[in-house]
Enzyme design. Structure first.
Site, PDB file in Angstrom:
ATOM      1  N   GLY A 165       0.796  -1.224   0.000  1.00 53.98           N
ATOM      2  CA  GLY A 165       0.000   0.000   0.000  1.00 53.98           C
ATOM      3  C   GLY A 165       0.824   1.267   0.000  1.00 53.98           C
ATOM      4  O   GLY A 165       0.460   2.248   0.639  1.00 53.98           O
ATOM      5  N   ALA A 166       1.928   1.262  -0.733  1.00 54.50           N
ATOM      6  CA  ALA A 166       2.881   2.373  -0.642  1.00 54.50           C
ATOM      7  C   ALA A 166       2.691   3.425  -1.719  1.00 54.50           C
ATOM      8  O   ALA A 166       3.575   4.248  -1.936  1.00 54.50           O
ATOM      9  CB  ALA A 166       4.306   1.824  -0.698  1.00 54.50           C
ATOM     10  N   ASN A 167       1.545   3.428  -2.390  1.00 55.38           N
ATOM     11  CA  ASN A 167       1.326   4.451  -3.408  1.00 55.38           C
ATOM     12  C   ASN A 167       0.708   5.721  -2.831  1.00 55.38           C
ATOM     13  O   ASN A 167       0.557   6.717  -3.537  1.00 55.38           O
ATOM     14  CB  ASN A 167       0.432   3.914  -4.526  1.00 55.38           C
ATOM     15  CG  ASN A 167      -0.933   3.502  -4.028  1.00 55.38           C
ATOM     16  OD1 ASN A 167      -1.050   2.465  -3.389  1.00 55.38           O
ATOM     17  ND2 ASN A 167      -1.975   4.289  -4.302  1.00 55.38           N
ATOM     18  N   GLY A 174      -0.330   8.018   1.228  1.00 58.79           N
ATOM     19  CA  GLY A 174      -0.343   8.091   2.682  1.00 58.79           C
ATOM     20  C   GLY A 174       0.993   7.824   3.334  1.00 58.79           C
ATOM     21  O   GLY A 174       2.063   8.116   2.794  1.00 58.79           O
ATOM     22  N   ILE A 175       0.929   7.229   4.538  1.00 55.98           N
ATOM     23  CA  ILE A 175       2.149   7.003   5.303  1.00 55.98           C
ATOM     24  C   ILE A 175       3.039   5.952   4.659  1.00 55.98           C
ATOM     25  O   ILE A 175       4.263   5.972   4.837  1.00 55.98           O
ATOM     26  CB  ILE A 175       1.841   6.635   6.767  1.00 55.98           C
ATOM     27  CG1 ILE A 175       1.070   5.312   6.864  1.00 55.98           C
ATOM     28  CG2 ILE A 175       1.085   7.761   7.462  1.00 55.98           C
ATOM     29  CD1 ILE A 175       0.910   4.809   8.277  1.00 55.98           C
ATOM     30  N   GLY A 176       2.454   5.039   3.891  1.00 61.14           N
ATOM     31  CA  GLY A 176       3.270   4.060   3.180  1.00 61.14           C
ATOM     32  C   GLY A 176       4.144   4.714   2.142  1.00 61.14           C
ATOM     33  O   GLY A 176       5.331   4.403   2.017  1.00 61.14           O
ATOM     34  N   SER A 218      -3.224   0.325  14.798  1.00 57.85           N
ATOM     35  CA  SER A 218      -3.913   1.579  15.067  1.00 57.85           C
ATOM     36  C   SER A 218      -4.260   1.647  16.540  1.00 57.85           C
ATOM     37  O   SER A 218      -4.454   0.623  17.203  1.00 57.85           O
ATOM     38  CB  SER A 218      -5.198   1.656  14.234  1.00 57.85           C
ATOM     39  OG  SER A 218      -6.070   2.659  14.713  1.00 57.85           O
ATOM     40  N   TYR A 226     -13.260  -2.652  11.965  1.00 56.34           N
ATOM     41  CA  TYR A 226     -11.920  -2.072  11.820  1.00 56.34           C
ATOM     42  C   TYR A 226     -11.088  -2.333  13.073  1.00 56.34           C
ATOM     43  O   TYR A 226      -9.922  -2.757  12.985  1.00 56.34           O
ATOM     44  CB  TYR A 226     -12.030  -0.572  11.566  1.00 56.34           C
ATOM     45  CG  TYR A 226     -10.698   0.141  11.501  1.00 56.34           C
ATOM     46  CD1 TYR A 226      -9.861   0.002  10.397  1.00 56.34           C
ATOM     47  CD2 TYR A 226     -10.267   0.965  12.541  1.00 56.34           C
ATOM     48  CE1 TYR A 226      -8.638   0.652  10.327  1.00 56.34           C
ATOM     49  CE2 TYR A 226      -9.047   1.623  12.479  1.00 56.34           C
ATOM     50  CZ  TYR A 226      -8.240   1.460  11.378  1.00 56.34           C
ATOM     51  OH  TYR A 226      -7.028   2.100  11.318  1.00 56.34           O
TER      52      TYR A 226
END
Length: 296
Positions: free
Chosen positions: A21-23, A25-27, A138, A164
């Protein structure tokens, strides 16, 4: 008190880091820092086009490979195609409070993506991992419970935030049991976890009254993606023990420089962690690799 910042990330020359998920946000922020420190960074993303757009804005050696954590066939394909060593795996990707949805394999989307997809990916890649597995959880885990009677929300009214919280509690239980198994196997690899505090990422965008309220609160209280990525970087490179959990040091762990933080009593329950591991292995068909881990 720690004063860790992105500039404290050491040289990563010769190391390969895989970030899910590095495309965005924090990633993406963590990937950018690690690539700038000369790591070979692999963006493992569901949408390769968006991944390439993100990679184009980074300096250093950055690759893009397709991975859909909501599809175990995609997870297996990714792992089978990744034959080279991985120094650090960062399980960052996640979904947050969507309407009731299901993965390709029929799991509730948040549990299936946030936990089961990463569970399968980690175990499939473990024979190649040399240093560390970092899983992003989280503060929401503190309200979480694991409902073994209805993990996939098939029998009770769906509550997105409750689902979640369950998935984020699962992330910490997974980290604890993974660390126990790695230590028992005599592996030099360690498992750590992190949470970003309040970060205004695209997890909270698009759709729903609950999500809209959360986005409004995040806009007022959140730190930037770069600051939100600091606990992940700290968990990935700092000299900390296995099963460490990093988060912001500020008020209610919402923002600030990263430090080691506490977790809920349920997240510290070793028996719960073992039971979740066994159920996850049954659901995914993926088990902890025996006799094929990196040697000390």
């Amino acid at each position: 008190m720690t004063t860790f910042s992105a500039s404290d990330t050491p040289s990563m020359t010769g190391r390969t880091v895989v970030i899910t998920g590095a495309n965005s946000g924090i990633g993406r922020a963590a990937a950018r820092t690690l690539a700038a420190r000369d790591a070979r960074v692999v963006l493992a993303v569901r949408d390769p086009e968006k991944g390439r757009e993100a990679a184009a804005l980074m300096t250093g050696h950055v690759e893009v490979r397709r991975l859909d954590l909501a599809d175990l066939a995609s997870v297996r394909t990714f792992a089978e195609g990744f034959t080279e060593p991985v120094d650090v795996l960062i399980n960052n990707a996640g979904v947050m409070i969507p309407p009731l949805s299901r993965t390709a394999d029929g799991f509730e989307l948040q549990f299936g993506t946030n936990h089961l997809g990463h569970f399968a990916l980690t175990n499939l890649l473990l024979p190649q991992i040399r240093e560390r597995v970092v899983t992003v959880s989280s503060n929401g885990h503190k309200t979480g419970s694991i409902d073994f009677d209805d993990l996939n929300w098939q029998h009770k009214p769906y509550r997105a935030m409750t689902a979640y919280a369950q998935s984020k509690l699962a992330n910490l239980l997974f980290t604890a049991e993974l660390q126990r198994r790695l230590a028992e196997a005599g592996s030099p690899v360690i498992a750590t976890a992190a949470h970003p505090g309040i970060a205004a990422t695209n997890l909270l965008k698009d759709g729903g009254r609950v999500r809209a309220l959360a986005q409004r609160a995040a806009t007022l209280l959140a730190q930037s993606d770069d600051d939100g990525a600091l606990p992940t970087l700290y968990a990935a490179v700092a000299d900390i023990p296995g099963n460490s959990y990093a988060g912001p040091s500020g008020f209610l762990e919402g923002r600030g420089a990263p430090k080691l933080v506490g977790r809920s009593a349920k997240a510290r329950n070793a028996e719960l962690a073992r039971r979740l591991w066994d159920v996850s292995a049954e659901l995914t068909g993926v088990t902890f690799p025996q006799g094929s881990l990196q040697a000390p």
